[in-house]
Scaffold this motif. Structure first.
Motif, PDB file in Angstrom:
ATOM      1  N   ARG A   1      -5.905  -0.598  -9.165  1.00 20.13           N
ATOM      2  CA  ARG A   1      -5.953   0.037  -7.848  1.00 20.13           C
ATOM      3  C   ARG A   1      -6.499   1.464  -7.930  1.00 20.13           C
ATOM      4  O   ARG A   1      -6.528   2.169  -6.913  1.00 20.13           O
ATOM      5  CB  ARG A   1      -4.545   0.083  -7.239  1.00 20.13           C
TER       6      ARG A   1
ATOM      7  N   ASN B 177       0.851  -1.193   0.000  1.00 20.21           N
ATOM      8  CA  ASN B 177       0.000   0.000   0.000  1.00 20.21           C
ATOM      9  C   ASN B 177       0.889   1.247   0.000  1.00 20.21           C
ATOM     10  O   ASN B 177       1.442   1.632   1.022  1.00 20.21           O
ATOM     11  CB  ASN B 177      -0.923  -0.016   1.214  1.00 20.21           C
TER      12      ASN B 177
ATOM     13  N   HIS C 217      -1.520  -4.304   0.687  1.00 19.38           N
ATOM     14  CA  HIS C 217      -2.964  -4.215   0.559  1.00 19.38           C
ATOM     15  C   HIS C 217      -3.571  -5.479   1.165  1.00 19.38           C
ATOM     16  O   HIS C 217      -2.973  -6.564   1.119  1.00 19.38           O
ATOM     17  CB  HIS C 217      -3.365  -4.114  -0.910  1.00 19.38           C
TER      18      HIS C 217
END
Length: 222
Positions: A196, A19, A98
């Motif tokens: 994403r 992330n 993530h």
């Protein structure tokens, strides 16, 4: 592509698996100085300057971040402090995956060797990789390749180290500009775009789209 079983699945790391929180870091540092519209502009500038900084000869990622923060501050009338750039750089190894990543990777790793090609320093990357929850056959960095993606040299280094050709891999990324455009130009036909929300779909480059890594096993028939 569902029947294609590559020798390796190669991955971008930051943004695709980890992330990537550069925007959040910028907001933490400058959000009290900028209204929302100006903050959004700063974040866009910061992303663009990071890309610009890596297009030439290799230099340490700390310099990339430093220069991109400094240029973004100048473009937005914000006072630049070296300690701010250092703070952003030092956050990178603390970032985790993530939520969808560990289970999806673990399922694929049982059948196909996983490889990372990352725009990272050697000293940064393993802290992040250790959080991914799956074994990796190899982890290659821009520092090792002496080139950042999207430069072809980074991909060529990876292929040389793996001893394989573009036809042997499936490359997986959330970014066209950093990964999938170059992969296309180098003849890597088998590509996965993890949507994403970083960039718009660009069908010209030929890929299978998945929403997150939980969709990856299905791409290779697992």
């Amino acid at each position: 592509m569902a029947t294609f079983r590559p020798k390796y699945i190669t991955f971008d790391c930051y943004g695709t698996l980890i992330n990537f929180q550069m925007a959040e870091a910028a907001r933490d540092l400058y959000g009290n100085q900028l209204d929302e519209a100006r903050m959004q502009k700063f974040i866009r500038n910061f992303a663009a300057y990071r890309l610009d900084e890596i297009m030439g000869a290799w230099k340490p990622y700390a310099e990339v971040v430093h220069n991109a923060v400094e240029r973004s501050c100048k473009a937005n009338g914000v006072d630049f402090r070296e300690e701010d750039a250092k703070t952003v750089y030092e956050r990178v190894p603390t970032w985790g995956p993530h939520a969808d990543v560990p289970a999806g990777l673990a399922k694929v790793a049982k059948e196909i060797p996983l490889v990372i090609l990352s725009n990272a320093m050697n000293s940064q990357i393993m802290s992040n990789v250790e959080k991914l929850g799956a074994p990796f056959h190899a982890v290659y960095t821009a520092e090792q390749a002496q080139a950042y993606k999207p430069r072809f040299r980074a991909f060529e280094y990876m292929l040389d180290m793996l001893g394989c050709g573009p036809e042997d891999i499936l490359h997986c990324s959330s970014s066209f500009r950093y990964d999938l455009m170059s992969a296309h130009d180098l003849g890597i036909k088998n590509k996965v775009w993890v949507n994403r929300g970083h960039e718009p779909a660009t069908p010209y480059y030929g890929y299978t789209e998945i929403a997150d890594i939980s969709g990856l096993p299905g791409v290779v028939g697992l």
